[in-house]
Write a protein that holds these residues in place. Structure first.
Motif, mmCIF file in Angstrom:
data_model
loop_
_atom_site.group_PDB
_atom_site.id
_atom_site.type_symbol
_atom_site.label_atom_id
_atom_site.label_comp_id
_atom_site.label_asym_id
_atom_site.label_seq_id
_atom_site.Cartn_x
_atom_site.Cartn_y
_atom_site.Cartn_z
ATOM 1 N N GLU A 371 -0.926 5.940 -5.450
ATOM 2 C CA GLU A 371 -0.735 6.952 -4.857
ATOM 3 C C GLU A 371 -1.667 7.336 -4.347
ATOM 4 O OE1 GLU A 371 2.059 7.912 -4.525
ATOM 5 O OE2 GLU A 371 3.266 7.827 -6.529
ATOM 6 N N LYS A 372 -2.877 7.499 -3.890
ATOM 7 C CA LYS A 372 -3.976 7.513 -3.626
ATOM 8 C C LYS A 372 -4.111 6.737 -2.781
ATOM 9 C CE LYS A 372 -9.147 8.881 -3.054
ATOM 10 N NZ LYS A 372 -9.156 8.161 -2.496
ATOM 11 N N ALA A 373 -4.848 5.849 -3.187
ATOM 12 C CA ALA A 373 -5.132 4.091 -2.272
ATOM 13 C C ALA A 373 -4.223 3.924 -1.252
ATOM 14 C CB ALA A 373 -5.096 3.673 -3.390
ATOM 15 N N TRP A 374 -2.839 4.825 -1.965
ATOM 16 C CA TRP A 374 -1.682 4.112 -0.598
ATOM 17 C C TRP A 374 -1.736 5.042 0.454
ATOM 18 C CZ3 TRP A 374 1.899 1.754 2.281
ATOM 19 C CH2 TRP A 374 2.489 2.339 2.822
ATOM 20 N N LYS A 375 -2.215 6.480 0.679
ATOM 21 C CA LYS A 375 -2.108 7.395 1.218
ATOM 22 C C LYS A 375 -3.195 7.294 1.932
ATOM 23 C CE LYS A 375 -2.790 12.813 1.942
ATOM 24 N NZ LYS A 375 -3.386 14.040 0.777
ATOM 25 N N ASP A 376 -4.315 6.332 1.411
ATOM 26 C CA ASP A 376 -5.703 6.663 2.332
ATOM 27 C C ASP A 376 -5.418 4.638 3.424
ATOM 28 O OD1 ASP A 376 -6.988 7.456 0.967
ATOM 29 O OD2 ASP A 376 -8.004 6.011 -0.048
ATOM 30 N N LEU A 377 -4.397 3.771 2.983
ATOM 31 C CA LEU A 377 -3.791 2.764 3.514
ATOM 32 C C LEU A 377 -2.612 2.993 4.841
ATOM 33 C CD1 LEU A 377 -3.486 -0.444 0.901
ATOM 34 C CD2 LEU A 377 -5.046 0.253 2.672
ATOM 35 N N VAL A 388 -8.070 -2.931 13.179
ATOM 36 C CA VAL A 388 -7.843 -1.849 11.796
ATOM 37 C C VAL A 388 -6.751 -1.266 11.854
ATOM 38 C CG1 VAL A 388 -8.419 0.646 10.297
ATOM 39 C CG2 VAL A 388 -10.000 0.119 12.020
ATOM 40 N N ARG A 389 -5.684 -1.511 12.530
ATOM 41 C CA ARG A 389 -4.255 -0.651 12.139
ATOM 42 C C ARG A 389 -3.850 -2.465 12.046
ATOM 43 N NH1 ARG A 389 -5.084 1.800 16.682
ATOM 44 N NH2 ARG A 389 -3.398 0.401 18.141
ATOM 45 N N ALA A 390 -4.407 -3.691 12.622
ATOM 46 C CA ALA A 390 -4.106 -5.044 11.831
ATOM 47 C C ALA A 390 -4.135 -5.552 10.853
ATOM 48 C CB ALA A 390 -5.012 -5.675 13.620
ATOM 49 N N GLY A 391 -5.477 -5.177 10.590
ATOM 50 C CA GLY A 391 -6.369 -5.724 8.960
ATOM 51 C C GLY A 391 -4.732 -4.982 8.232
ATOM 52 N N ILE A 392 -5.073 -3.661 8.619
ATOM 53 C CA ILE A 392 -4.084 -2.949 7.157
ATOM 54 C C ILE A 392 -2.560 -3.406 6.955
ATOM 55 C CG2 ILE A 392 -3.429 -0.483 6.350
ATOM 56 C CD1 ILE A 392 -6.270 -1.098 5.931
ATOM 57 N N ALA A 393 -2.133 -3.424 8.424
ATOM 58 C CA ALA A 393 -0.465 -4.272 8.528
ATOM 59 C C ALA A 393 -0.501 -5.321 7.919
ATOM 60 C CB ALA A 393 -0.237 -4.334 10.072
ATOM 61 N N GLY A 394 -1.857 -6.332 7.417
ATOM 62 C CA GLY A 394 -2.155 -7.704 7.033
ATOM 63 C C GLY A 394 -1.694 -7.737 5.777
ATOM 64 N N ALA A 395 -2.991 -6.397 5.288
ATOM 65 C CA ALA A 395 -3.001 -5.801 3.120
ATOM 66 C C ALA A 395 -1.608 -5.353 3.341
ATOM 67 C CB ALA A 395 -4.235 -4.589 3.749
ATOM 68 N N ILE A 396 -1.335 -4.345 3.778
ATOM 69 C CA ILE A 396 0.095 -4.209 2.859
ATOM 70 C C ILE A 396 1.123 -4.685 3.166
ATOM 71 C CG2 ILE A 396 2.589 -2.860 3.993
ATOM 72 C CD1 ILE A 396 0.849 -1.111 5.932
ATOM 73 N N GLY A 397 1.274 -6.422 3.823
ATOM 74 C CA GLY A 397 2.159 -7.848 3.079
ATOM 75 C C GLY A 397 1.729 -7.370 1.954
ATOM 76 N N SER A 398 -0.037 -8.405 1.532
ATOM 77 C CA SER A 398 -0.678 -8.618 0.543
ATOM 78 C C SER A 398 -0.213 -7.709 -0.690
ATOM 79 C CB SER A 398 -1.796 -8.956 0.697
ATOM 80 O OG SER A 398 -2.818 -7.813 1.396
ATOM 81 N N GLN A 402 3.219 -4.216 -5.118
ATOM 82 C CA GLN A 402 2.442 -3.241 -5.692
ATOM 83 C C GLN A 402 2.548 -1.626 -5.320
ATOM 84 O OE1 GLN A 402 -0.884 -5.389 -4.946
ATOM 85 N NE2 GLN A 402 0.635 -7.024 -6.436
ATOM 86 N N LEU A 403 3.156 -1.588 -4.074
ATOM 87 C CA LEU A 403 2.953 -0.416 -3.487
ATOM 88 C C LEU A 403 4.052 0.866 -4.286
ATOM 89 C CD1 LEU A 403 3.098 -1.264 0.253
ATOM 90 C CD2 LEU A 403 1.016 -0.493 -1.033
ATOM 91 N N PRO A 404 3.751 1.782 -4.610
ATOM 92 C CA PRO A 404 4.523 3.060 -5.027
ATOM 93 C C PRO A 404 5.297 3.148 -4.299
ATOM 94 C CG PRO A 404 2.373 4.258 -4.200
ATOM 95 C CD PRO A 404 2.122 2.374 -4.252
ATOM 96 N N ASP A 405 4.981 2.853 -3.324
ATOM 97 C CA ASP A 405 7.504 3.613 -2.215
ATOM 98 C C ASP A 405 6.895 2.173 -1.475
ATOM 99 O OD1 ASP A 405 8.914 4.990 -0.449
ATOM 100 O OD2 ASP A 405 8.288 6.135 -0.291
ATOM 101 N N ARG A 406 7.973 1.271 -1.219
ATOM 102 C CA ARG A 406 8.670 0.455 -0.382
ATOM 103 C C ARG A 406 8.966 0.851 0.401
ATOM 104 N NH1 ARG A 406 9.447 -5.538 -4.529
ATOM 105 N NH2 ARG A 406 7.553 -5.567 -5.774
ATOM 106 N N ASN A 407 9.948 1.748 -0.024
ATOM 107 C CA ASN A 407 10.895 1.651 1.600
ATOM 108 C C ASN A 407 9.539 2.102 2.254
ATOM 109 O OD1 ASN A 407 13.243 0.625 -0.118
ATOM 110 N ND2 ASN A 407 13.261 3.074 -0.461
ATOM 111 N N LEU A 408 9.166 3.348 2.263
ATOM 112 C CA LEU A 408 8.092 3.742 2.642
ATOM 113 C C LEU A 408 7.216 2.682 3.675
ATOM 114 C CD1 LEU A 408 7.545 6.226 4.539
ATOM 115 C CD2 LEU A 408 6.086 6.670 2.697
ATOM 116 N N ALA A 409 6.595 1.701 2.873
ATOM 117 C CA ALA A 409 6.500 0.742 3.337
ATOM 118 C C ALA A 409 6.133 -0.186 4.447
ATOM 119 C CB ALA A 409 5.478 -0.402 2.344
ATOM 120 N N TRP A 410 7.241 -0.485 4.286
ATOM 121 C CA TRP A 410 8.833 -1.292 5.325
ATOM 122 C C TRP A 410 8.546 -0.370 6.422
ATOM 123 C CZ3 TRP A 410 10.651 -5.926 4.070
ATOM 124 C CH2 TRP A 410 11.315 -6.416 5.234
#
Length: 813
Positions: A371-377, A388-398, A402-410
């Motif tokens: 939860e905390k890690a996802w908040k940081d991302l 940074v934004r591009a790298g994190i966009a790529g990281a979310i895909g990878s 494992q994300l706690p809230d896939r709908n929010l990530a989407w």
């Protein structure tokens, strides 16, 4: 370009057309329909009157060798080319023979004559008058020793090429050849070879010391005195010559696992990151990265890497930053490293920012507080810096799975598709495509899989439109082809059209040769998918997961290849022969341990080959699954650590990390398996001994029989609880006592006769009739497997006990 056009280029009178034909064949061979025709075209090019065309053709032959229908002829053609009139062609041929050797069917008896011819050709090659060719031939001899018939003869020739009367450059090649050859030499030669390498490390000539350093990297594990070998490496790593230090630094990275004082070795590698020569500094980072899994104090080692990201030298800090994603997976306590990575996203160097965001993606799975890690991302998706934004966009895909809230990530990814920066939009669309593929894999519904794959194709297409350098350039034609094959019944020509588009896109790459290999593997994966059209849905999904892993690795490969230096150094390191040798060494270690652990793992380990990434992934996952199942047989202190190594291994992105984890888990497991096997054999011998000494006429026979039954039941219970298969039990006996089953079978038959004779000697009654009937059943069972035979013996012992009781009761009072 279709096959007729390629054939036209082969027949062209223009040299540039024929060179172009060789390059196209190299990249297209796997998916050209008429293999016999294209193979004949390639043969014609290897015999072209222009030496440059021949060189291009030899390179193509090297790349496609494993897929050539007539490998014998192709191999013989390469052997003939060792006598080509052009030096450059001969050198390229030496390399081709080294690479193609991995596809030789050496167990095939029909190849034995060709291997004898090969030996003769290579020895003749090593007599070439040109110094550089002779050096190439010496290295080739070293790598060829594992398949030539007369290893002693080849070994003696390597020693001849190493003699002082040879040119220094030839001796350099021979020393490297010895390092390559040592693992395939007999025990009597290994110690001698190690001594030779030790002496070479002290020679005056720089080229010889450099070659000795390389040989040490290959041979270190075979040194009887590894303390001495370590000292040789440390001496060479301080050498005044740049090349020697460079080779020694690489060698120390390759040898790190086998070095006893890893603290000292790690310290020396850290010192080399401050070497005045750039090549040494960069290879020191690479050696530290590959050594990280074997460091005892990983917390301190992580801090060392973190400090290097702030090094004054831009190449050191960038290489260190890009290594973070590979080492972070080995860190057990992630909270502090995670915060280090968050801080590095604010670094002044944009390449360090990029390395940090890549590492965040790799480390997310290991965080205890998702939860905390996802908040940081999420917070970083709003960072001011587009890298940074591009790298994190790529990281979310990878890390989407494992994300706690896939709908929010989407939703976050969709928001980033409207970013002002095309680089950010490119990665957002790419990650949406990856997430869609994941959804397609996870569903149990065929229609949903079809819908999600179709969406993935759209997202990859949009990512490709955002930038010519999008990693989706590879994924787009791949999944479009896969979708067309599985769900639309695509014809061969339609799939070829998609592949042609992929090939055209790669053609613009700065690292064309490497990416063409990726396209060739794409074709192979798609050919594999053709057979899935009529397979059950769960098999289609399983294969899709393997292809997903491969496709994403290839996409990374393409992205790295087109980045400007120094990011492109990642590709250079990936293709570095010594690094590849390290992966091959890990595979070899896995295969050795697999033979010792069990037949099921051994079968899978045979399928590990760098030539087929999809197959490597599939075999690795099956091996990991089997080793995880073995964890229940480990003592408590080892069970958790071994299991943790293999948890979620399918989400690791680096092949060397995946293989390294498997090899480490197998190393933990093997001693326990060996102890179990010794225990099994001891218990079997105890059964055999108890049977041999038991006297049915003694006064203690009844008690002895009860004890025997108890021994057998304990053996069977322990064996079944440990999960030994009959195949594994047979293997144990094959290794330790090949005739025990036969001896136990004979004892069983002898006891059956005795119990039958005893039953017939007693007055006929219902009990004796039942015993005789059971004896007949035991005679008919004819169980030849170990558990069956021991079970029968236990049953016979029980019959004896029953008969003894009947005999006592039938005696007159």
């Amino acid at each position: 370009m279709d096959q007729s056009e390629i054939h036209t280029l082969v027949l062209s009178g223009k040299e540039r057309d024929r060179k172009k034909a060789a390059r196209i064949i190299e990249s297209s061979f796997q998916y050209l329909p008429n293999k016999d025709l294209v193979w004949q075209d390639l043969r014609n090019l290897t015999q072209d009157h222009d030496w440059l065309v021949r060189k291009y053709a030899v390179n193509a032959l090297m790349v496609v060798f494993c897929d050539i229908p007539d490998k014998k002829q192709a191999w013989c053609d390469l052997l003939e080319l060792t006598q080509d009139e052009n030096i450059s062609v001969k050198s390229q041929t030496a390399l081709a023979l080294r690479v193609a050797a991995s596809c030789l069917p050496r167990e095939d008896d029909t190849w034995q004559d060709i291997l004898k011819l090969t030996q003769e050709a290579l020895l003749k090659f090593a007599m070439d008058i040109d110094i550089s060719v002779k050096r190439d031939a010496a290295i080739l001899l070293g790598s060829a020793i594992f398949y030539v018939p007369d290893k002693d003869l080849v070994y003696r020739n390597l020693q001849r090429l190493l003699s002082n009367e040879q040119d220094i450059w030839v001796r350099n090649g021979a020393a490297i050849g010895l390092g390559l050859a040592i693992q395939h030499l007999g025990i009597e030669y290994k110690a001698e070879t190690c001594q030779i390498i030790h002496e070479l490390s002290k020679e005056k000539e720089e080229l010889i010391r450099a070659a000795a350093a390389t040989a040490l990297g290959h041979a270190f594990q075979y040194f009887p005195d590894r303390i001495q070998a370590s000292e040789d490496l440390y001496r060479l790593i301080q050498d005044e010559n740049d090349r020697v230090r460079w080779m020694a630094t690489e060698a120390l990275g390759l040898s790190f696992f086998y070095i006893s004082d890893k603290v000292q070795a790690w310290r020396i590698l850290l010192e080399r990151t401050q070497d005045w020569f750039l090549g040494v500094r960069r290879y020191a980072i690479d050696a530290l990265k590959s050594s990280f899994p074997y460091v005892i104090d990983k917390k301190k080692a992580w801090k060392d890497f973190s400090r290097l990201t702030n090094d004054k030298d831009e190449f050191v800090r960038r290489d260190a930053a890009f290594a973070l994603k590979h080492i972070v997976v080995w860190v057990s306590e992630m909270d502090e490293p995670w915060m280090d990575l968050i801080m590095l996203t604010q670094h002044a160097d944009p390449f360090v920012k990029r390395g940090a965001t890549d590492a965040l993606g790799s480390s997310f799975i290991h965080m205890s507080d998702n939860e905390k890690a996802w908040k940081d991302l999420r917070a970083l998706t709003r960072d001011d810096n587009n890298i940074v934004r591009a790298g994190i966009a790529g990281a979310i895909g990878s890390v989407f799975s494992q994300l706690p809230d896939r709908n929010l990530a989407w939703s976050e990814l969709n928001r980033l598709t409207d970013d002002d920066d095309s680089y950010v939009r490119m990665y957002a669309y790419y990650s949406l495509g990856r997430a869609s593929v994941l959804k397609a894999i996870e569903t149990d519904d065929r229609d949903t899989t079809k819908k999600e794959l179709e969406a993935a194709v759209v997202f990859f297409e949009r990512s490709s439109q955002e930038s010519a350098h999008s990693p989706a350039r590879f994924c787009n034609p791949f999944y479009r082809s896969y979708f067309a094959i599985i769900f639309q019944g695509a014809k061969e020509d339609e799939v070829q059209r998609y592949l042609a588009e992929a090939n055209a896109a790669v053609g613009r790459s700065e690292s064309k040769d490497e990416l063409l290999k990726a396209i060739a593997n794409l074709a192979q994966a798609l050919q594999e998918s053709q057979r899935l059209k009529d397979r059950p849905f769960h098999e289609i999904v399983s294969e899709l997961n393997a292809y997903r892993w491969y496709c994403e690795k290839a996409a990374e490969h393409m992205a790295a290849a087109e980045d400007k230096a120094p990011v492109a150094v990642r590709l250079m390191k990936k293709c570095n022969p010594l690094l590849e040798q390290q992966i091959q060494t890990t595979i070899a270690e896995i295969q050795v341990k697999a033979r010792l652990i069990g037949p099921e793992i051994e079968r899978e380990a045979r399928g590990l080959s760098l030539g087929n990434p999809v197959k490597v992934y599939q075999c690795s996952m099956r091996i990991a699954s089997t080793v995880r199942a073995l964890c229940k047989r480990l003592p408590e202190e080892l069970r958790k650590s071994t299991h943790d190594i293999l948890v979620d291994i399918e989400k690791d992105e680096d092949l060397s990390v995946v293989l390294g984890k498997i090899e480490l888990a197998m190393a933990y497991t093997l001693p326990v398996i060996e102890a179990e096997r010794s225990e099994v054999l001891g218990r079997l011998k105890n059964i055999e001994f108890s049977m041999a000494k038991l006297s049915l006429s003694s006064g203690s026979a009844r008690q002895d029989l009860f004890e025997l039954k108890t021994i057998i039941e304990n053996f069977r219970d322990r064996t079944e609880a440990r999960g030994f298969s009959m195949e594994e039990l047979s293997e144990i006996l094959q290794e330790r006592d090949n005739t025990m089953v036969e001896r136990l079978e004979k004892m069983k038959e002898s006891w059956l006769s005795s119990v039958e004779e005893m039953a017939q000697s007693l007055p006929s009654c219902e009990d004796t009739d039942e015993i005789l009937e059971e004896i007949q059943g035991l005679r008919q069972s004819r169980k030849r497997d170990l558990l069956g035979i021991t079970g029968d013996i236990s049953s016979i012992a029980g019959l004896f006990v029953g008969l003894i009781g009947l005999a006592v009761n039938s005696k007159p009072a």
